[in-house]
Design a protein around this motif. Sequence first.
Motif, PDB file in Angstrom:
ATOM      1  N   VAL A 169       0.882  -1.160   0.000  1.00  0.00           N
ATOM      2  CA  VAL A 169       0.000   0.000   0.000  1.00  0.00           C
ATOM      3  C   VAL A 169       0.920   1.210   0.000  1.00  0.00           C
ATOM      4  CG1 VAL A 169      -1.825   1.254   1.199  1.00  0.00           C
ATOM      5  CG2 VAL A 169      -1.746  -1.257   1.326  1.00  0.00           C
ATOM      6  N   GLU A 188      -5.934  -4.908   6.280  1.00  0.00           N
ATOM      7  CA  GLU A 188      -5.274  -3.638   6.598  1.00  0.00           C
ATOM      8  C   GLU A 188      -6.214  -2.467   6.308  1.00  0.00           C
ATOM      9  OE1 GLU A 188      -1.512  -0.969   5.104  1.00  0.00           O
ATOM     10  OE2 GLU A 188      -1.120  -2.976   5.862  1.00  0.00           O
ATOM     11  N   MET A 189      -6.962  -2.567   5.209  1.00  0.00           N
ATOM     12  CA  MET A 189      -7.905  -1.510   4.881  1.00  0.00           C
ATOM     13  C   MET A 189      -9.006  -1.403   5.932  1.00  0.00           C
ATOM     14  SD  MET A 189     -10.179  -0.973   1.420  1.00  0.00           S
ATOM     15  CE  MET A 189     -11.241  -2.366   1.817  1.00  0.00           C
ATOM     16  N   GLU A 191      -8.815  -2.320   9.047  1.00  0.00           N
ATOM     17  CA  GLU A 191      -8.212  -1.767  10.264  1.00  0.00           C
ATOM     18  C   GLU A 191      -8.032  -0.256  10.139  1.00  0.00           C
ATOM     19  OE1 GLU A 191      -4.046  -2.125  12.798  1.00  0.00           O
ATOM     20  OE2 GLU A 191      -4.850  -3.895  11.768  1.00  0.00           O
ATOM     21  N   ARG A 192      -7.619   0.201   8.990  1.00  0.00           N
ATOM     22  CA  ARG A 192      -7.458   1.638   8.754  1.00  0.00           C
ATOM     23  C   ARG A 192      -8.801   2.371   8.846  1.00  0.00           C
ATOM     24  NH1 ARG A 192      -6.755   2.722   2.766  1.00  0.00           N
ATOM     25  NH2 ARG A 192      -9.021   2.513   2.961  1.00  0.00           N
ATOM     26  N   ASP A 193      -9.844   1.760   8.292  1.00  0.00           N
ATOM     27  CA  ASP A 193     -11.157   2.406   8.250  1.00  0.00           C
ATOM     28  C   ASP A 193     -11.923   2.319   9.559  1.00  0.00           C
ATOM     29  OD1 ASP A 193     -10.605   2.924   5.604  1.00  0.00           O
ATOM     30  OD2 ASP A 193     -11.930   1.357   4.803  1.00  0.00           O
ATOM     31  N   HIS A 194     -11.800   1.157  10.245  1.00  0.00           N
ATOM     32  CA  HIS A 194     -12.701   0.904  11.374  1.00  0.00           C
ATOM     33  C   HIS A 194     -12.020   0.339  12.619  1.00  0.00           C
ATOM     34  CE1 HIS A 194     -15.996   1.818   8.695  1.00  0.00           C
ATOM     35  NE2 HIS A 194     -15.513   0.963   7.824  1.00  0.00           N
ATOM     36  N   GLN A 196      -8.520  -1.744  14.731  1.00  0.00           N
ATOM     37  CA  GLN A 196      -7.860  -3.048  14.815  1.00  0.00           C
ATOM     38  C   GLN A 196      -8.792  -4.144  15.311  1.00  0.00           C
ATOM     39  OE1 GLN A 196      -4.787  -3.581  17.877  1.00  0.00           O
ATOM     40  NE2 GLN A 196      -3.480  -4.496  16.303  1.00  0.00           N
ATOM     41  N   ARG A 214       2.761  -6.271   5.924  1.00  0.00           N
ATOM     42  CA  ARG A 214       2.753  -6.395   4.466  1.00  0.00           C
ATOM     43  C   ARG A 214       4.114  -6.828   3.949  1.00  0.00           C
ATOM     44  NH1 ARG A 214       2.190   0.039   3.333  1.00  0.00           N
ATOM     45  NH2 ARG A 214       0.568  -0.269   4.877  1.00  0.00           N
TER      46      ARG A 214
END
Length: 342
Positions: A169, A188-189, A191-194, A196, A214
């Motif tokens: 990413v 990962e997306m 976790e980033r959005d909503h 861990q 990654r």
Amino acid sequence: MTSNSFIPKGAASFRIDYDGPVTDIHFLLLPKMTMLAFSAAVEPLRLANQVTGRELYRWFLMTEDGEPVRCSNGIMLMPDSGLETLPSSALAFVCAGTEPADSFSNKVLAWLRKHNAFGVTIGSVCTGAFALARAGIIRKQKFTLHWENQPAFCEIFPDLVPTANLYEVDRGLMTCGGGHAATDMMLEMIERDHGQDLAVIVSDMCIHSRSGSRQGVQKSAYAVALGSRNPHLIQAMQFMQATVEEPEDIAGIADHVGISRRQLERLFKSYVGTSPVQYYIDLRVARAHALLNETSLSVTEIAAATGFNSATQLALRFRKRYGQSPGAFRKSWAAKDQDPSE
């Protein structure tokens, strides 16, 4: 798909406080795409919605002409639409699989270039990086694709160097090596959005052990060497991988890793079950096999790209390994492509 289609029922639940917009993800399915990688990308999205009971993500399938696409395993997938104009807030992934260099048309490339220019975030799953590279979307970002297809990719796009990592990413570009690496990328997306906690629950629902980074490699080509924990053997294999086009003699490799030729031969015999010479040859012939499969390079060009002095020398090694000449191998695939029953 209806709104309810994106929130299936399930027993597990997780409360989330989120009032933001839904993330729409569009998957462009190319012919002979890999179903495993595609499903590994979609299922974490479905599970994120399921456990929260919220429509956090929606996913839509596209093909070039809106017609079903046949995956590499022969199964047909029905898309939601053909190529259509997406809003700049959308996220699109190109899904490819086998024979990736021949899986896209100029129409697909034009669509990718247009949406990249309009600010749509575009990524790839498995070998979709071939289309991104041809469209000029991959520039200086880190990126990856399936390890099997990396040699052919590097021959076609010599100025672009993929990493060996599971996924990348970098500066708006999301790419993965396919298989369950697609799950790691989507986690990962999530976790980033909503957060861990949701990513952990979705991972558990997938019965998937996250790589944790990654930077995890897709494939350990040196699994035996790594298992032996012998640094000299590992370094020798890595050096061989890096010098396929211009092979070094075995004495030179031994000198490079700081041991004698006899010690190097002993290590290969003990842990790999073959001589370093044979391992090196097999490595180069396997690379030639990949290039025959996935590029239009001539046999002479492939011989040069894999460190053989001539096409004849390559043909002898190739026949010994695969039972037929490089030319016959390529013709057999051409015949299959022309067979209407395929």
